[in-house]
Design an enzyme around this catalytic site. Structure first.
Site, PDB file in Angstrom:
ATOM      1  N   ALA A 113       0.809  -1.220   0.000  1.00 15.07           N
ATOM      2  CA  ALA A 113       0.000   0.000   0.000  1.00 15.07           C
ATOM      3  C   ALA A 113       0.839   1.265   0.000  1.00 15.07           C
ATOM      4  CB  ALA A 113      -0.932  -0.001   1.210  1.00 15.07           C
TER       5      ALA A 113
ATOM      6  N   ARG B 207      13.152 -23.458  -5.430  1.00 13.84           N
ATOM      7  CA  ARG B 207      14.529 -23.221  -5.854  1.00 13.84           C
ATOM      8  C   ARG B 207      15.084 -21.900  -5.350  1.00 13.84           C
ATOM      9  NH1 ARG B 207      12.129 -25.715 -10.331  1.00 13.84           N
ATOM     10  NH2 ARG B 207      13.124 -27.706 -10.908  1.00 13.84           N
TER      11      ARG B 207
ATOM     12  N   HIS C  63      -3.765 -11.719   6.614  1.00  7.56           N
ATOM     13  CA  HIS C  63      -2.466 -11.470   5.989  1.00  7.56           C
ATOM     14  C   HIS C  63      -1.670 -12.759   5.784  1.00  7.56           C
ATOM     15  CE1 HIS C  63      -3.329  -7.293   6.990  1.00  7.56           C
ATOM     16  NE2 HIS C  63      -2.301  -6.931   6.246  1.00  7.56           N
TER      17      HIS C  63
ATOM     18  N   ASP D 246       0.251  -3.836  13.135  1.00  7.27           N
ATOM     19  CA  ASP D 246       0.233  -3.058  11.891  1.00  7.27           C
ATOM     20  C   ASP D 246      -1.043  -2.221  11.835  1.00  7.27           C
ATOM     21  OD1 ASP D 246       1.316  -2.096   9.536  1.00  7.27           O
ATOM     22  OD2 ASP D 246       0.542  -3.720   8.291  1.00  7.27           O
TER      23      ASP D 246
ATOM     24  N   LEU E 194      -4.309  -5.009   0.394  1.00  6.30           N
ATOM     25  CA  LEU E 194      -4.326  -4.877   1.850  1.00  6.30           C
ATOM     26  C   LEU E 194      -3.549  -3.636   2.267  1.00  6.30           C
ATOM     27  CD1 LEU E 194      -3.717  -8.572   3.002  1.00  6.30           C
ATOM     28  CD2 LEU E 194      -5.829  -7.257   3.236  1.00  6.30           C
ATOM     29  N   ALA E 195      -4.103  -2.883   3.200  1.00 10.42           N
ATOM     30  CA  ALA E 195      -3.488  -1.624   3.633  1.00 10.42           C
ATOM     31  C   ALA E 195      -3.432  -1.593   5.153  1.00 10.42           C
ATOM     32  CB  ALA E 195      -4.287  -0.439   3.095  1.00 10.42           C
TER      33      ALA E 195
END
Length: 392
Positions: A143, A230, A254, A278, A311-312
């Site tokens: 965001a 890998r 999240h 957050d 998502l913010a």
């Protein structure tokens, strides 16, 4: 708060390391005076029957973007920090790092000045500053505003070194794409907590930056190169490197609980995974939307997104994060509480334990409800926190 002696009994006491059964915590003149076997606690003064609830010294949150309806970026001032700290105190947080999301140099300087002033004025709960950007990767911007992301230059370094001298804690989130290993080493030597995040760097690059001094990772799994068969990416480098700890947003949005469980089991020590909220402007408020750099962020069903669905930040409190870790991930309560308390405290060199009575927090045994001891419900007997703030 009365200066009379208050003793908390008939519950569990979490001291930052373990859950103590059959113990009591006693406060005299609003300071911790006894923590030990319940049978040895004095009987004078007020007794509070915890009724099986848990008493602990409060959460430590290293990533708090806003609260009480306001975002730190929107008004980087001491008054904003007071409001944020008060909002998060109602959610059980006793120490936090206000976090500035990628912004202009002018706003960054204002945020540093606000944090310095808040520390000087002893604003309760504010213990330093977290600058999340602007030296990130556009490829993993999340965001953050791509137009403001840029490499670290000499004047940025000077500003950060001065801030590190003036603040008790300065944490910065950077990406190898926008900083050099020498810059990381210089900042680390100056006492800055350097965290890698918002990066698409490969495994080997991340390991070099860890060797240069970065010892933290910002919101593990989100906005970073993923663990592949890998190419292990930043996720794999974090799990493999024992010198590194990582913040995690445990809202089951999240990061899937099964992924959290796998990471928790795979993490090489002594570095640990710790919990962050957050949290954005909506924390501790009924707000349903707010702006970040002129972009609208909406709150719907416990999720914060930009209009394009990105998502913010998170609509999360740490009680919910702890409950997710216990009930959905399947780790012991003591481990989940430690991840939201002592582990982040140790990360920033903050002593953790009971001190003033006003800093203690009472949480329901089933992790459904919480009340800071500064509020009336936490001082009532068993069942007294049912009407107080519920984790959401």
């Amino acid at each position: 708060m009365s200066s009379a002696a208050i003793t908390f009994r008939n519950g569990r006491i979490f001291d930052g390391t373990q859950l103590l059964d059959g113990h009591a915590a006693r406060f005299e003149d609003a300071q911790i005076a006894f923590l030990g076997p319940q049978s040895q606690a004095p009987r004078t003064g007020q007794d509070v029957d915890l009724g099986g609830d848990i008493l602990f010294p409060g959460y430590v949150d290293l990533q708090v973007n806003g609260g009480d309806g306001i975002l730190f970026n929107a008004d980087p001032s001491v008054e904003t920090l007071r409001r944020m700290a008060k909002a998060h105190r109602s959610l059980g947080v006793t120490a936090l790092l206000p976090t500035l999301i990628t912004d202009t140099a002018e706003i960054t300087r204002a945020a540093i000045a606000a944090a310095r002033a808040a520390i000087a004025e002893r604003v309760s709960g504010i213990v330093g500053l977290h600058l999340e950007g602007p030296h990130l990767s556009v490829a993993r911007k999340g965001a953050h505003d791509a137009a403001l992301i840029r490499p670290m230059e000499a004047h940025d370094m000077q500003m950060l070194l001065e801030a590190a001298q003036a603040l008790p804690v300065l944490k910065i989130t950077v990406a190898p794409e926008s900083v050099t290993e020498d810059q990381v080493a210089t900042l680390t030597k100056a006492g800055v907590l350097v965290s890698l995040g918002h990066s698409d760097a490969d495994f080997e690059t991340c390991q070099r930056y860890f060797a240069a001094g970065a010892r933290c990772v910002t919101h593990l799994f989100n906005a970073m190169s993923q663990l592949g068969n890998r190419e292990p990416g930043l996720v794999g480098a974090t799990l493999a490197n024992g010198a590194v700890s990582a913040g995690l947003i445990a809202d089951a949005v999240h990061v899937h609980p099964a992924t959290i469980r796998a990471a928790w089991q795979a993490k090489t020590g002594p570095g640990r995974i710790f919990l962050v909220s957050d949290a954005m402007a909506v924390a501790g408020s009924d707000a349903v939307e707010f702006e970040l750099g002129g972009r609208l962020i909406r709150r719907r069903n416990g999720i914060l997104t930009l209009e394009d669905g990105t998502l913010a930040g998170a609509d999360l409190d740490l009680t919910t994060a702890v409950r997710t870790m216990v009930q959905s991930v399947g780790i012991p309560v003591a481990d989940a509480l430690r991840a939201a308390t002592r582990t982040p405290a140790d990360m920033i060199g903050l002593g953790y334990g009971f001190g003033p009575l006003s800093g203690a927090v009472r949480i329901a045994n089933d992790l459904s409800r919480l009340a800071p001891v500064g509020s009336g419900p936490a001082l009532r007997d068993a069942g007294g926190i049912e009407a107080d703030r519920s984790a959401s």
